[in-house]
Design an enzyme around this catalytic site. Structure first.
Site, short mmCIF file in Angstrom:
data_model
loop_
_atom_site.label_atom_id
_atom_site.label_comp_id
_atom_site.label_asym_id
_atom_site.label_seq_id
_atom_site.Cartn_x
_atom_site.Cartn_y
_atom_site.Cartn_z
N PHE A 1 -10.29 13.22 -10.77
CA PHE A 1 -9.14 12.90 -11.62
C PHE A 1 -9.30 13.62 -12.96
CE2 PHE A 1 -8.79 9.62 -8.49
CZ PHE A 1 -7.45 9.24 -8.47
N LYS B 1 0.80 -1.22 0.00
CA LYS B 1 0.00 0.00 0.00
C LYS B 1 0.84 1.28 0.00
CE LYS B 1 -3.86 2.15 2.49
NZ LYS B 1 -4.69 2.10 3.71
N TRP C 1 -6.49 16.72 -3.94
CA TRP C 1 -5.19 16.15 -4.28
C TRP C 1 -4.35 17.16 -5.06
CZ3 TRP C 1 -2.25 15.13 -8.59
CH2 TRP C 1 -1.17 14.26 -8.41
N PHE D 1 -10.98 1.47 5.25
CA PHE D 1 -11.59 0.75 4.13
C PHE D 1 -12.99 1.28 3.83
CE2 PHE D 1 -8.49 -2.65 5.53
CZ PHE D 1 -7.62 -2.42 4.49
#
Length: 557
Positions: A383, A106, A411, A302
């Site tokens: 994105f 990860k 981000w 999660f």
């Protein structure tokens, strides 16, 4: 010009001294213990002094994770920075990363891009030593247990019914099943043994679910390590191990203070996995954050079927917490993966696959709204390859459940990219909610298992395998029937089969083992093939991590 990596962004940031970060939330130098210039512990009496104040609690969770990544921690950090941008007093409350995933598959776990917590390298590598202290306390108890047996076994412990495992904070499948005490009488008593990863240790859960030192000692004393030959539980108290274990944890129980890239105060404390443990940061850190700010943004590990379910049904139940809003994080790419697209083709517009994958997100959102009665928003982690048609389809489907969809661009843009989500959260926090648990305390163990399986996973029920039925009867006979359930289940599917993506139906959850974590105060139900000691992948992340002559770390994330 290429993108900077997460670690390059983190290393290029000028951090504020942690004393200045502490001042923003009203902490003096007497309230903190410095671990260098950019990290500190917060003394426990801070919670007592500020307990009258109660901020708003926001839980960030996600759809079922995929190899494409969803950016839950990134969204958590960016949302907090966004709240800071609109003038709100906010604290982030996160878990500490385990060395296992850092060196495994990860990588680091402190957010990403321009929505990170720093110092990123320290947080991912040893940090303030909390996990080492937890491992030491765990293994001290194991050593005292085996020493008791070696010294005559006055408690009549059944060597075939020892439930306490040793632990190490590393992915090491070689240690899952071992034999120890070999080499003759002077070297211990030969027996089968096992190692868990530190984040699966009950000590981790105990630390995270304790309110103070006295509560910690009480919970430690209740830990069951074995059963006697006549079936009676043997506890840490019986082995006179509690005081020594608490001493090892005296600093680990104090929350750690760090900062985001935009200097938002952040508490990072505790780190149980959500697939094999309860997946939330500590009660102390969450309550301290609520006492020191007006908004607290926290996350659970999660997908919402694991981390959020345990946050709500275990942590909130034990701590008396009530969330004011929930964020469910998703990405267009991950939804297409759940719709059957392989990782290499996720950047192409594919409305058919997106529609096929959307039921996964919708089920998680519906659980938050219809089962837990919580005000919920969907955050799409943006994105560059996302298309307007794809975003509009997600908005249309979520609107049918009464949840708004907000684009999160944290981000790439940090707090500026989280302002829209922050404004939505402020609105949701002002609305009333009727938060309720998925099951009540007075149900039987089987009824609780069925409630989680049917309400949250949308399964047809549970199937008891092997000795599970006998284990339930034994646990209820011993008086543990009223405890909440901590499901150990794959994170990749609502079912216990990681290959069943999307929103599967027509399945049952196989319960193969149940054990009580009486110190933590819950019953662990192991499903499917879930293991409490992960292994390394074929090419571990550890192969790419390095440090140069100047001490600069590369390859961490």
């Amino acid at each position: 010009m290429g993108y900077k990596s997460d670690i390059e962004i983190a290393q290029s940031t000028i951090m504020q001294p942690i004393t200045e970060v502490a001042e923003k939330i009203g902490l003096s130098n007497d309230d903190i213990e410095l671990y260098g210039k950019y990290k500190s512990k917060i003394n426990l009496d801070v919670l007592t002094k500020n307990s009258a104040h109660q901020g708003k609690l926001i839980l960030v969770t996600a759809m079922s994770p995929t190899p494409a990544g969803e950016g839950k921690t990134t969204t958590t950090v960016g949302l907090a920075d966004g709240l800071n941008k609109i003038g709100k007093k906010v604290i982030v409350a996160l878990r500490e990363p385990s060395l296992g995933p850092v060196f495994g598959v990860k990588g680091g776990a402190a957010g990403g891009g321009y929505a990170q917590v720093v110092p990123m390298e320290d947080i991912n590598l040893h940090f303030t030593g909390d996990f080492h202290a937890i491992g030491a306390a765990n293994n001290l108890l194991a050593a005292m247990l085996d020493n008791h047996i070696h010294q005559g076994n006055a408690l009549n412990i059944d060597l075939e019914n020892i439930t306490w495992h040793r632990c190490v904070d590393m992915n090491d499948r070689q240690l899952r099943f071992i034999e120890d005490g070999l080499g003759g009488e002077k070297n211990g008593t030969p027996r089968k043994d096992s190692f868990d990863i530190t984040v699966a240790s009950e000590i981790m859960a105990v630390l995270c679910l304790s309110n103070d030192i006295e509560d910690l000692k009480k919970n430690l004393s209740n830990i069951i390590v074995a059963y006697s030959k006549d079936g009676k539980p043997v506890t840490a108290h019986d082995l006179n191990a509690v005081g020594s274990m608490a001493v090892l944890l005296k600093d680990a129980i104090k929350p750690n203070l760090v900062q985001t890239l935009e200097h938002t105060p952040t508490l990072v404390h505790g780190g149980p996995f959500a697939n094999i443990a309860h997946g939330c940061n500590s009660i102390i850190a969450t309550k301290m954050a609520l006492a020191l700010s007006d908004y607290v943004v926290t996350e659970a590990g999660f997908g919402a079927d694991l981390g959020a379910e345990k946050f709500l049904d275990i942590k909130c139940r034990k701590a008396g917490l009530k969330p004011n809003a929930v964020v469910v994080v998703a990405t267009v790419r991950a939804l297409k993966h759940h719709g059957g697209v392989d990782k290499e083709n996720l950047i192409k517009e594919n409305l058919e696959a997106l529609e096929a994958g959307l039921p996964n997100l919708l089920r998680h959102v519906d659980n938050m709204i219809s089962v837990y009665k919580l005000n919920t928003v969907v955050a799409i982690n943006k994105f560059p390859t996302d298309t307007d048609a794809e975003i509009n389809l997600i908005k249309e489907k979520c609107a049918g459940l009464g949840a708004n969809v907000i684009l999160s661009d944290v981000w790439a843009r940090g707090g500026d990219g989280g302002v829209d989500l922050a404004n939505e959260i402020v609105n949701l926090c002002e609305k009333p909610n009727n938060f309720t648990f998925a099951y009540e305390d007075n149900l039987t163990i089987m009824e609780k298992l069925e409630a989680i399986a049917k309400k949250i996973y949308r399964a047809d029920g549970v199937e008891l395998v092997g000795n599970a039925l006998e284990q339930i009867k034994s646990l209820e006979k011993l008086g543990f029937g009223k405890l909440p359930i901590c499901m150990a289940k794959t994170q990749y599917s609502f079912s216990d089969d990681p290959k069943k993506l999307g929103a599967p139906t027509g399945f049952k959850i196989s319960i193969r083992n149940l054990k009580v974590s009486s110190g933590a105060g819950f019953i662990v139900a192991l499903t499917g093939e879930i293991m409490t000691m992960p292994g390394l992948p074929k090419v571990p992340a550890a192969e790419k991590i390095d440090i140069d002559k100047d001490g600069k770390i590369t390859g961490l994330f």
